[in-house]
Design an enzyme around this catalytic site. Structure first.
Site, PDB file in Angstrom:
ATOM      1  N   LYS A   1       2.753  -2.546  -7.952  1.00 26.41           N
ATOM      2  CA  LYS A   1       4.122  -2.494  -8.473  1.00 26.41           C
ATOM      3  C   LYS A   1       5.127  -3.038  -7.464  1.00 26.41           C
ATOM      4  CE  LYS A   1       7.158  -0.538 -11.484  1.00 26.41           C
ATOM      5  NZ  LYS A   1       7.176  -1.462 -12.602  1.00 26.41           N
TER       6      LYS A   1
ATOM      7  N   CYS B   1       0.865  -1.176   0.000  1.00 26.57           N
ATOM      8  CA  CYS B   1       0.000   0.000   0.000  1.00 26.57           C
ATOM      9  C   CYS B   1       0.898   1.221   0.000  1.00 26.57           C
ATOM     10  CB  CYS B   1      -0.872   0.010   1.245  1.00 26.57           C
ATOM     11  SG  CYS B   1      -1.781  -1.517   1.478  1.00 26.57           S
TER      12      CYS B   1
ATOM     13  N   GLU C   1      -0.287 -10.077 -17.804  1.00 22.74           N
ATOM     14  CA  GLU C   1      -0.552  -9.142 -16.697  1.00 22.74           C
ATOM     15  C   GLU C   1      -1.338  -7.911 -17.125  1.00 22.74           C
ATOM     16  OE1 GLU C   1       2.762  -7.396 -14.488  1.00 22.74           O
ATOM     17  OE2 GLU C   1       4.007  -7.482 -16.271  1.00 22.74           O
TER      18      GLU C   1
ATOM     19  N   GLU D   1       9.025 -13.830 -20.341  1.00 22.01           N
ATOM     20  CA  GLU D   1       8.762 -12.414 -20.070  1.00 22.01           C
ATOM     21  C   GLU D   1       7.700 -11.866 -21.043  1.00 22.01           C
ATOM     22  OE1 GLU D   1       9.177 -10.484 -17.732  1.00 22.01           O
ATOM     23  OE2 GLU D   1       9.002  -8.485 -18.526  1.00 22.01           O
TER      24      GLU D   1
ATOM     25  N   ASN E   1       1.111   0.436   5.903  1.00 22.03           N
ATOM     26  CA  ASN E   1       1.536  -0.422   4.798  1.00 22.03           C
ATOM     27  C   ASN E   1       2.289  -1.584   5.424  1.00 22.03           C
ATOM     28  OD1 ASN E   1       2.657  -1.534   2.439  1.00 22.03           O
ATOM     29  ND2 ASN E   1       4.443  -0.208   2.598  1.00 22.03           N
ATOM     30  N   GLY E   2       1.902  -2.821   5.079  1.00 24.92           N
ATOM     31  CA  GLY E   2       2.587  -3.993   5.632  1.00 24.92           C
ATOM     32  C   GLY E   2       1.578  -4.975   6.184  1.00 24.92           C
TER      33      GLY E   2
ATOM     34  N   TRP F   1      -3.766  -1.942  -1.317  1.00 25.58           N
ATOM     35  CA  TRP F   1      -3.755  -3.203  -2.056  1.00 25.58           C
ATOM     36  C   TRP F   1      -4.090  -4.253  -1.012  1.00 25.58           C
ATOM     37  CZ3 TRP F   1      -1.211  -7.940  -1.989  1.00 25.58           C
ATOM     38  CH2 TRP F   1      -1.337  -8.715  -3.139  1.00 25.58           C
TER      39      TRP F   1
ATOM     40  N   LYS G   1       4.209 -10.297 -19.753  1.00 25.99           N
ATOM     41  CA  LYS G   1       3.734  -8.952 -20.110  1.00 25.99           C
ATOM     42  C   LYS G   1       2.306  -9.041 -20.625  1.00 25.99           C
ATOM     43  CE  LYS G   1       5.785  -6.900 -18.430  1.00 25.99           C
ATOM     44  NZ  LYS G   1       6.917  -7.292 -17.670  1.00 25.99           N
TER      45      LYS G   1
ATOM     46  N   ARG H   1       1.478   1.493  -6.107  1.00 25.04           N
ATOM     47  CA  ARG H   1       1.628   0.573  -4.989  1.00 25.04           C
ATOM     48  C   ARG H   1       0.329  -0.164  -4.651  1.00 25.04           C
ATOM     49  NH1 ARG H   1       6.315   1.604  -2.269  1.00 25.04           N
ATOM     50  NH2 ARG H   1       5.576   0.418  -0.481  1.00 25.04           N
TER      51      ARG H   1
ATOM     52  N   HIS I   1       6.116 -32.478 -25.310  1.00 23.07           N
ATOM     53  CA  HIS I   1       5.975 -33.297 -24.094  1.00 23.07           C
ATOM     54  C   HIS I   1       4.690 -32.968 -23.343  1.00 23.07           C
ATOM     55  CE1 HIS I   1       9.929 -34.966 -24.744  1.00 23.07           C
ATOM     56  NE2 HIS I   1      10.386 -33.736 -24.965  1.00 23.07           N
TER      57      HIS I   1
HETATM   58  O1  M6R Z   1      10.508  -4.787  -7.707  1.00 24.80           O
HETATM   59  P1  M6R Z   1      10.789  -6.175  -8.141  1.00 24.80           P
HETATM   60  O2  M6R Z   1      11.591  -6.242  -9.399  1.00 24.80           O
HETATM   61  O3  M6R Z   1      11.426  -7.006  -7.060  1.00 24.80           O
HETATM   62  O4  M6R Z   1       9.383  -6.811  -8.442  1.00 24.80           O
HETATM   63  C1  M6R Z   1       9.252  -8.147  -8.811  1.00 24.80           C
HETATM   64  C2  M6R Z   1       7.924  -8.426  -9.470  1.00 24.80           C
HETATM   65  O5  M6R Z   1       6.873  -8.146  -8.592  1.00 24.80           O
HETATM   66  C3  M6R Z   1       7.740  -7.602 -10.744  1.00 24.80           C
HETATM   67  O6  M6R Z   1       8.778  -7.831 -11.637  1.00 24.80           O
HETATM   68  C4  M6R Z   1       6.409  -7.952 -11.426  1.00 24.80           C
HETATM   69  O7  M6R Z   1       6.454  -9.256 -11.884  1.00 24.80           O
HETATM   70  C5  M6R Z   1       6.111  -6.960 -12.551  1.00 24.80           C
HETATM   71  N1  M6R Z   1       4.773  -6.478 -12.422  1.00 24.80           N
HETATM   72  C6  M6R Z   1       6.196  -7.559 -13.894  1.00 24.80           C
HETATM   73  O8  M6R Z   1       5.862  -6.668 -14.907  1.00 24.80           O
END
Ligand code: M6R
Length: 614
Positions: free
Chosen positions: A609, A2, A494, A487, A103-104, A77, A491, A27, A510
């Site tokens: 994020k 958060c 997500e 990756e 936050n936490g 969040w 992308k 966040r 397989h």
């Molecule tokens: O801040 P970080 O790189 O440690 O975050 C890791 C993941 O949460 C982050 O890469 C997440 O997968 C992204 N939303 C991907 O686009």
């Protein structure tokens, strides 16, 4: 996960809080709220859903609300309790005089709740945070001192927190504290700020101090006093922040993600700058402190990371093994921490994280540090918890990344891994001079090649439009581009919520091949090199099952025209560097599909994020 923000000064607090929350939206964004002291009374305003809903509420009551010059705000969040107005922060005690944002995660909230209920506290939410509001209120009833009440409360709470608290009877004062969650204080003239992250303060002040774990700050408009948990006063360590507010603007792009994709050529130049000076000079990584003799003798490296950073780490494994001949293990931090991990002082442990605040990765590096490993952190935030706990640092210099989907930070992480691997290879003497020259030259010209892809982005936009109605998507590759397939799929899933999966092309037959028919697009990453012909055969097998075939390639091989319905051609590049180029069209493809589907590109549902909870 958060975001919290607090303001005390002489300006309209709610404006500053809402601005701050806007820049912390990355966040979390499932509900939000502010607590303000209006005419001597603590008042709460909360909304479910996007921050705009809170803005609307504030707008409707602005005449009354704008009188307040002190307040705290929160963007949530959800962890404990669904996103709802009742669960949105700030939370209060029975009498409503204490308001708190958090936050936490308060790990012992159930035990605390039982005790507090026995004392007569009535809980109105399903959150862990509400316990802290009641606890602070009960400590304040004993001490009549807000700082002391917060200090006593933190002695009883377990878990991770950044907290900001106001009390109706303690005028013009915010008390804030942290443990395992980020918190920064901003110092102004006749005003002070507190927030989870710098973007919330940067447009008001560049003078800041990062609070350490278990420190407590008491802010008034003209004072800031920091103490530790034993009540010792801590001298203020005021830093001047190197950030510019402009970093937070979309600069004319429709979304931050598109802007950040376009920043990548400059990001590569930034990362190389000062580290790759001339072709003959060795790579210079000033903040890598690992003794060169020790580096030469290293017999194992472990890399821990999550999500996109994990994919960068997988490319890192490939290149470190290739250049240095040192075995590298890569593991998701969340797995690394819950098994009998074999790590010791002869192992280099690398943590990779855009934010430097990902809870699982922090726990993983702390665990490895306890066992004596040298900890090297590759991060975009040299001001983060991970960076501060590192023995060695490779700052990735991507600038602030706002879009939840990581793009430019991935590029910067990849380039950092190339630099780190070359640096280690130069120390070890494990790579020939010619090979080094070629690699350095290719790194220098990489930005131009990325630019070329960006100039032809309309070709990718057309393919995106054509495939946007598909429900599933497969990405295949082999070798160093297997992480690129993962990756690319991440992308797409997500931001568009399409069920996209990356596979090693050799694994298709397989199992996954059973899913193939004309409703399944298969995007094959075919970069020239060791595995090109092999992937081509795997693509033939997929085509024979009627899959809709798309190629991403640097080859002008005519054979591809028969096999693939669409071909994304990119500039030629050596196989070892190809992940840094091949990812760009996949970022664009994901972006355009999501944009075409009308998705919330920069703030996809259910995500945040910075994942600061395990
Ligand atoms: O801040 P970080 O790189 O440690 O975050 C890791 C993941 O949460 C982050 O890469 C997440 O997968 C992204 N939303 C991907 O686009």
């Amino acid at each position: 996960m958060c975001g919290i923000v607090g303001y005390v000064g002489d300006k309209t607090a709610v404006d500053i809080l809402l601005e701050g929350l806007t820049s912390l939206e990355y966040r979390g964004y499932d509900s939000s709220g502010v607590a303000l002291n209006i005419d001597g009374k603590v008042e709460l305003f909360k909304a479910q859903g996007k921050l705009q809903n809170l803005r609307n509420i504030v707008q409707n009551n602005y005449t009354q609300i704008s009188k307040s010059t002190i307040g705290i705000g929160h963007i949530r969040w959800a962890t404990h309790g669904v996103p709802s107005i009742a669960n949105a922060h700030p939370h209060t005690c029975n009498c409503g005089k204490v308001a708190i944002v958090h936050n936490g995660i308060i790990e012992n909230f159930k035990e605390l709740k039982v005790k507090l209920e026995a004392q007569g506290c009535t809980f109105r939410s399903q959150t862990d945070t509400e316990t802290v509001a009641h606890l602070v209120a009960s400590k304040f009833a004993q001490t009549h001192d807000l700082t002391e009440a917060v200090r006593l409360a933190t002695l009883e709470i377990e878990g991770a927190y950044a907290l900001a608290v106001i009390h109706q009877d303690v005028k013009n004062t915010i008390v804030a504290t942290r443990r395992n969650a980020p918190l920064v204080i901003g110092f102004g003239e006749g005003e002070n700020f507190v927030a989870s992250d710098i973007p919330a303060l940067i447009q008001y002040t560049k003078k800041a101090m990062y609070l350490d774990d278990n420190q407590i700050v008491t802010l008034t408009p003209n004072s800031a006093k920091v103490i530790d948990i034993e009540k010792n006063e801590i001298p203020l360590k005021v830093e001047t922040l190197p950030w510019e507010p402009v970093a937070l603007s979309k600069m004319g792009y429709k979304h931050f993600m598109l802007k950040e994709i376009h920043e990548q050529p400059d990001i590569v130049r930034n990362v190389l700058s000062g580290k790759l000076r001339t072709m003959d000079e060795p790579i210079s990584l000033d903040e890598v402190t690992l003794d060169k003799a020790k580096l030469k003798d290293l017999n194992r490296i472990q890399i821990v990371a999550c999500g996109t950073s994990l994919h960068a780490a997988m490319v890192g494994k490939y290149i470190i093994e290739d250049f240095c001949g040192i075995p590298v293990e890569v593991e998701a931090s969340s797995e690394y921490i819950y098994r009998k991990t074999i790590t010791d002082e002869n192992t280099l442990v690398i943590g990779v994280s855009q934010s430097g605040e990902t809870a699982d990765t922090i726990t993983a590096i702390r665990l490895a540090k306890k066992k004596g490993s040298h900890i090297l952190i590759v991060t975009n935030r040299p001001d983060s918890t991970m960076a501060r706990e590192a023995d060695s640092l490779v700052p990735v210099n991507a600038g602030i990344e706002v879009s939840v989907a990581a793009t430019k930070s991935y590029m910067a992480q990849l380039i950092s891994f190339y630099l780190l691997a070359i640096y280690m290879a130069e120390v070890k003497g494990s790579i020939s001079k010619e090979e080094l020259m070629d690699l350095k030259h290719e790194l220098i010209v990489l930005p131009q090649k990325i630019d070329k892809i960006l100039t032809h982005k309309e070709d990718i936009q057309k393919i995106a439009r054509k495939f946007s109605s598909f429900k599933d998507f497969i990405f295949v590759a082999r070798g160093i581009n297997f992480p690129t397939a993962l990756e690319g799929a991440l992308k797409l899933k997500e931001i568009s919520y399409i069920n996209a999966t990356g596979y090693s092309a050799g694994e298709l037959k397989h199992g996954p091949i059973a899913m193939l028919d004309d409703s399944m697009p298969v995007l094959a990453i075919l970069m020239k090199g060791k595995v090109y012909e092999k992937i081509l055969s795997n693509a033939e097998e997929a085509k024979a099952r009627n899959a809709r075939m798309i190629a991403l390639t640097d080859s002008d091989d005519q054979k591809l025209d028969e096999l693939f319905e669409n071909i994304i051609r990119i500039p030629e590049i050596s196989e070892i560097l190809s992940p840094a180029l091949a990812i760009v069209p996949l970022q664009l493809l994901a972006y355009y599909i999501a944009e075409f589907l009308g998705k919330d590109v920069d703030q996809p549902r259910n995500l945040a994020k910075s994942v600061t909870v395990e």
